[in-house]
Design a protein around this motif. Structure first.
Motif, PDB file in Angstrom:
ATOM      1  N   ILE A  16       0.831  -1.210   0.000  1.00 17.26           N
ATOM      2  CA  ILE A  16       0.000   0.000   0.000  1.00 17.26           C
ATOM      3  C   ILE A  16       0.864   1.258   0.000  1.00 17.26           C
ATOM      4  O   ILE A  16       0.635   2.196  -0.771  1.00 17.26           O
ATOM      5  CB  ILE A  16      -0.962  -0.009   1.192  1.00 17.26           C
ATOM      6  N   LEU A  17       1.879   1.298   0.871  1.00 13.06           N
ATOM      7  CA  LEU A  17       2.729   2.479   0.966  1.00 13.06           C
ATOM      8  C   LEU A  17       3.545   2.700  -0.302  1.00 13.06           C
ATOM      9  O   LEU A  17       3.842   3.839  -0.667  1.00 13.06           O
ATOM     10  CB  LEU A  17       3.653   2.365   2.179  1.00 13.06           C
ATOM     11  N   SER A  18       3.892   1.624  -0.985  1.00 12.19           N
ATOM     12  CA  SER A  18       4.628   1.764  -2.245  1.00 12.19           C
ATOM     13  C   SER A  18       3.791   2.461  -3.297  1.00 12.19           C
ATOM     14  O   SER A  18       4.328   3.161  -4.168  1.00 12.19           O
ATOM     15  CB  SER A  18       5.058   0.386  -2.765  1.00 12.19           C
ATOM     16  N   ARG A  19       2.474   2.282  -3.221  1.00  7.10           N
ATOM     17  CA  ARG A  19       1.579   2.915  -4.189  1.00  7.10           C
ATOM     18  C   ARG A  19       1.179   4.328  -3.774  1.00  7.10           C
ATOM     19  O   ARG A  19       0.963   5.186  -4.637  1.00  7.10           O
ATOM     20  CB  ARG A  19       0.290   2.087  -4.356  1.00  7.10           C
ATOM     21  N   THR A  20       1.071   4.576  -2.481  1.00  8.54           N
ATOM     22  CA  THR A  20       0.434   5.807  -2.028  1.00  8.54           C
ATOM     23  C   THR A  20       1.361   6.820  -1.363  1.00  8.54           C
ATOM     24  O   THR A  20       1.000   8.001  -1.270  1.00  8.54           O
ATOM     25  CB  THR A  20      -0.692   5.482  -1.030  1.00  8.54           C
ATOM     26  N   LEU A  21       2.536   6.407  -0.887  1.00 10.10           N
ATOM     27  CA  LEU A  21       3.386   7.333  -0.140  1.00 10.10           C
ATOM     28  C   LEU A  21       4.627   7.746  -0.916  1.00 10.10           C
ATOM     29  O   LEU A  21       4.815   8.906  -1.263  1.00 10.10           O
ATOM     30  CB  LEU A  21       3.775   6.725   1.214  1.00 10.10           C
ATOM     31  N   THR A  22       5.505   6.795  -1.193  1.00 12.00           N
ATOM     32  CA  THR A  22       6.739   7.090  -1.928  1.00 12.00           C
ATOM     33  C   THR A  22       7.343   5.772  -2.371  1.00 12.00           C
ATOM     34  O   THR A  22       6.828   4.696  -2.032  1.00 12.00           O
ATOM     35  CB  THR A  22       7.732   7.879  -1.045  1.00 12.00           C
TER      36      THR A  22
ATOM     37  N   GLY B 228       4.051  12.918  13.209  1.00 16.56           N
ATOM     38  CA  GLY B 228       2.712  13.249  12.749  1.00 16.56           C
ATOM     39  C   GLY B 228       2.354  12.527  11.470  1.00 16.56           C
ATOM     40  O   GLY B 228       1.228  12.046  11.299  1.00 16.56           O
ATOM     41  N   LEU B 229       3.312  12.429  10.547  1.00 21.39           N
ATOM     42  CA  LEU B 229       3.069  11.726   9.297  1.00 21.39           C
ATOM     43  C   LEU B 229       2.788  10.250   9.551  1.00 21.39           C
ATOM     44  O   LEU B 229       1.857   9.666   8.978  1.00 21.39           O
ATOM     45  CB  LEU B 229       4.271  11.871   8.371  1.00 21.39           C
ATOM     46  N   ALA B 230       3.572   9.613  10.425  1.00 19.13           N
ATOM     47  CA  ALA B 230       3.381   8.187  10.698  1.00 19.13           C
ATOM     48  C   ALA B 230       2.042   7.921  11.371  1.00 19.13           C
ATOM     49  O   ALA B 230       1.377   6.921  11.088  1.00 19.13           O
ATOM     50  CB  ALA B 230       4.531   7.662  11.559  1.00 19.13           C
ATOM     51  N   VAL B 231       1.630   8.807  12.276  1.00 20.16           N
ATOM     52  CA  VAL B 231       0.319   8.653  12.912  1.00 20.16           C
ATOM     53  C   VAL B 231      -0.785   8.820  11.878  1.00 20.16           C
ATOM     54  O   VAL B 231      -1.783   8.078  11.893  1.00 20.16           O
ATOM     55  CB  VAL B 231       0.140   9.669  14.058  1.00 20.16           C
ATOM     56  N   GLN B 232      -0.630   9.761  10.978  1.00 25.56           N
ATOM     57  CA  GLN B 232      -1.622   9.961   9.925  1.00 25.56           C
ATOM     58  C   GLN B 232      -1.741   8.709   9.050  1.00 25.56           C
ATOM     59  O   GLN B 232      -2.845   8.270   8.716  1.00 25.56           O
ATOM     60  CB  GLN B 232      -1.222  11.162   9.081  1.00 25.56           C
ATOM     61  N   VAL B 233      -0.609   8.112   8.694  1.00 22.91           N
ATOM     62  CA  VAL B 233      -0.617   6.913   7.858  1.00 22.91           C
ATOM     63  C   VAL B 233      -1.248   5.739   8.599  1.00 22.91           C
ATOM     64  O   VAL B 233      -2.062   5.004   8.039  1.00 22.91           O
ATOM     65  CB  VAL B 233       0.812   6.570   7.394  1.00 22.91           C
ATOM     66  N   GLU B 234      -0.872   5.548   9.868  1.00 26.45           N
ATOM     67  CA  GLU B 234      -1.441   4.426  10.636  1.00 26.45           C
ATOM     68  C   GLU B 234      -2.956   4.532  10.706  1.00 26.45           C
ATOM     69  O   GLU B 234      -3.670   3.520  10.631  1.00 26.45           O
ATOM     70  CB  GLU B 234      -0.848   4.389  12.045  1.00 26.45           C
ATOM     71  N   SER B 235      -3.460   5.758  10.852  1.00 25.52           N
ATOM     72  CA  SER B 235      -4.900   5.969  10.964  1.00 25.52           C
ATOM     73  C   SER B 235      -5.595   5.771   9.621  1.00 25.52           C
ATOM     74  O   SER B 235      -6.674   5.180   9.555  1.00 25.52           O
ATOM     75  CB  SER B 235      -5.183   7.373  11.508  1.00 25.52           C
ATOM     76  N   ALA B 236      -4.981   6.241   8.540  1.00 25.79           N
ATOM     77  CA  ALA B 236      -5.586   6.133   7.210  1.00 25.79           C
ATOM     78  C   ALA B 236      -5.671   4.684   6.754  1.00 25.79           C
ATOM     79  O   ALA B 236      -6.664   4.269   6.143  1.00 25.79           O
ATOM     80  CB  ALA B 236      -4.784   6.958   6.209  1.00 25.79           C
ATOM     81  N   LEU B 237      -4.638   3.887   7.061  1.00 24.11           N
ATOM     82  CA  LEU B 237      -4.593   2.520   6.554  1.00 24.11           C
ATOM     83  C   LEU B 237      -5.400   1.540   7.386  1.00 24.11           C
ATOM     84  O   LEU B 237      -5.794   0.487   6.886  1.00 24.11           O
ATOM     85  CB  LEU B 237      -3.142   2.032   6.469  1.00 24.11           C
ATOM     86  N   THR B 238      -5.655   1.849   8.651  1.00 24.02           N
ATOM     87  CA  THR B 238      -6.370   0.902   9.511  1.00 24.02           C
ATOM     88  C   THR B 238      -7.805   1.322   9.799  1.00 24.02           C
ATOM     89  O   THR B 238      -8.629   0.478  10.155  1.00 24.02           O
ATOM     90  CB  THR B 238      -5.645   0.732  10.859  1.00 24.02           C
ATOM     91  N   GLY B 239      -8.113   2.622   9.674  1.00 22.50           N
ATOM     92  CA  GLY B 239      -9.430   3.099  10.093  1.00 22.50           C
ATOM     93  C   GLY B 239      -9.530   3.252  11.597  1.00 22.50           C
ATOM     94  O   GLY B 239     -10.561   3.654  12.131  1.00 22.50           O
ATOM     95  N   PHE B 240      -8.438   2.943  12.289  1.00 21.68           N
ATOM     96  CA  PHE B 240      -8.351   3.112  13.741  1.00 21.68           C
ATOM     97  C   PHE B 240      -7.213   4.097  14.003  1.00 21.68           C
ATOM     98  O   PHE B 240      -7.043   5.062  13.291  1.00 21.68           O
ATOM     99  CB  PHE B 240      -8.120   1.762  14.421  1.00 21.68           C
ATOM    100  N   GLY B 241      -6.420   3.893  15.035  1.00 26.54           N
ATOM    101  CA  GLY B 241      -5.275   4.755  15.272  1.00 26.54           C
ATOM    102  C   GLY B 241      -5.613   6.038  15.992  1.00 26.54           C
ATOM    103  O   GLY B 241      -6.770   6.330  16.309  1.00 26.54           O
TER     104      GLY B 241
END
Length: 243
Positions: free
Chosen positions: A48-54, A154-167
């Motif tokens: 997922i991160l390979s497609r959406t982040l960098t 902040g970026l890592a927390v944003q990613v964890e929340s976006a990918l899990t729907g939790f966080g």
């Protein structure tokens, strides 16, 4: 006469390593079910991160899972290679991490977001790495290492929340901390947000303010903001601190 003391790290523990397409997961032998779950979730997050982040970081990425600490934590470093450490203790004592469906999935995604972010580099950094290797410099070799900690976490927390729907962004703790500070007329100034102080909420400050600010930016300017932030920082021809 002093009594005997037990070492915090078990010197007799046996470690095993399992290998996947992109990871080496090293774990204490009795943690094999946890390690296999971590490896599976890491591969899903990697795709997922390979497609959406960098673009993906240099491979393989090492993940070490150990149970020799009585607290929850994870750490990531791009030096001297991409490495993630995870302590195998669920975050039962941390209200900020209470909103999760699978705590290990949450921490794997968070730390892997760090691995992608901190390893990212542009053309100039690519040339310098090819000549000198993974030298411990910030821009242009590892540009993200020179950015504020609230931006990194902040970026890592944003990613964890976006990918899990939790966080933590979807939970109530971060919002409650900032709302309380604002109602009291004492929101943290930027110099305090950039680091850590003994003043409550201490080390969590960079996670709280960083994630809420970057989430506001994402909601205001679009879902591509995390990727733009990572890639423009990585490819900057001048140190980002000068911008």
């Amino acid at each position: 006469m002093a009594g005997s003391a037990r070492a915090q790290v078990d010197p007799g523990a046996r470690y095993r390593t399992l290998t996947t397409s992109h990871f080496r997961v090293t774990y204490q032998q009795d943690l094999e079910p946890l390690a296999r779950h971590a490896a599976q979730r890491a591969e899903v997050a990697f795709a997922i991160l390979s497609r959406t982040l960098t673009r993906p970081p240099q491979l393989p990425i090492d993940i070490v899972i150990a149970d020799d600490r009585d607290y929850t934590n994870g750490m990531t470093t791009p030096l001297p290679s991409n490495r993630i450490w995870i302590y195998a203790k669920p975050p039962v004592e941390l209200p900020s991490l209470a909103f999760n469906e699978d705590w290990l999935d949450l921490v794997i995604i968070h730390e892997l977001a760090h691995a992608f972010h901190l390893d990212a580099h542009g053309p100039l950094g690519r040339v310098l790495r090819a000549v000198f290797g993974r030298v411990p410099f910030t821009w242009p070799v590892f540009p993200a290492l020179g950015t504020p900690l609230w931006s990194i976490e902040g970026l890592a927390v944003q990613v964890e929340s976006a990918l899990t729907g939790f966080g933590r962004i979807h939970g109530t703790w971060h919002d409650a901390v900032v709302r309380t500070a604002v109602l009291a007329g004492r929101p943290d100034p930027i110099d305090r947000v950039n680091g850590s102080t003994p003043i409550w909420p201490g080390d969590e400050r960079v996670y709280i303010y960083g994630s809420l600010f970057l989430d506001w930016v994402r909601r205001t300017y679009g879902d591509s903001v995390p990727s733009l932030l990572v890639n423009r920082t990585a490819g900057a021809w001048l140190p980002p601190a000068l911008f």
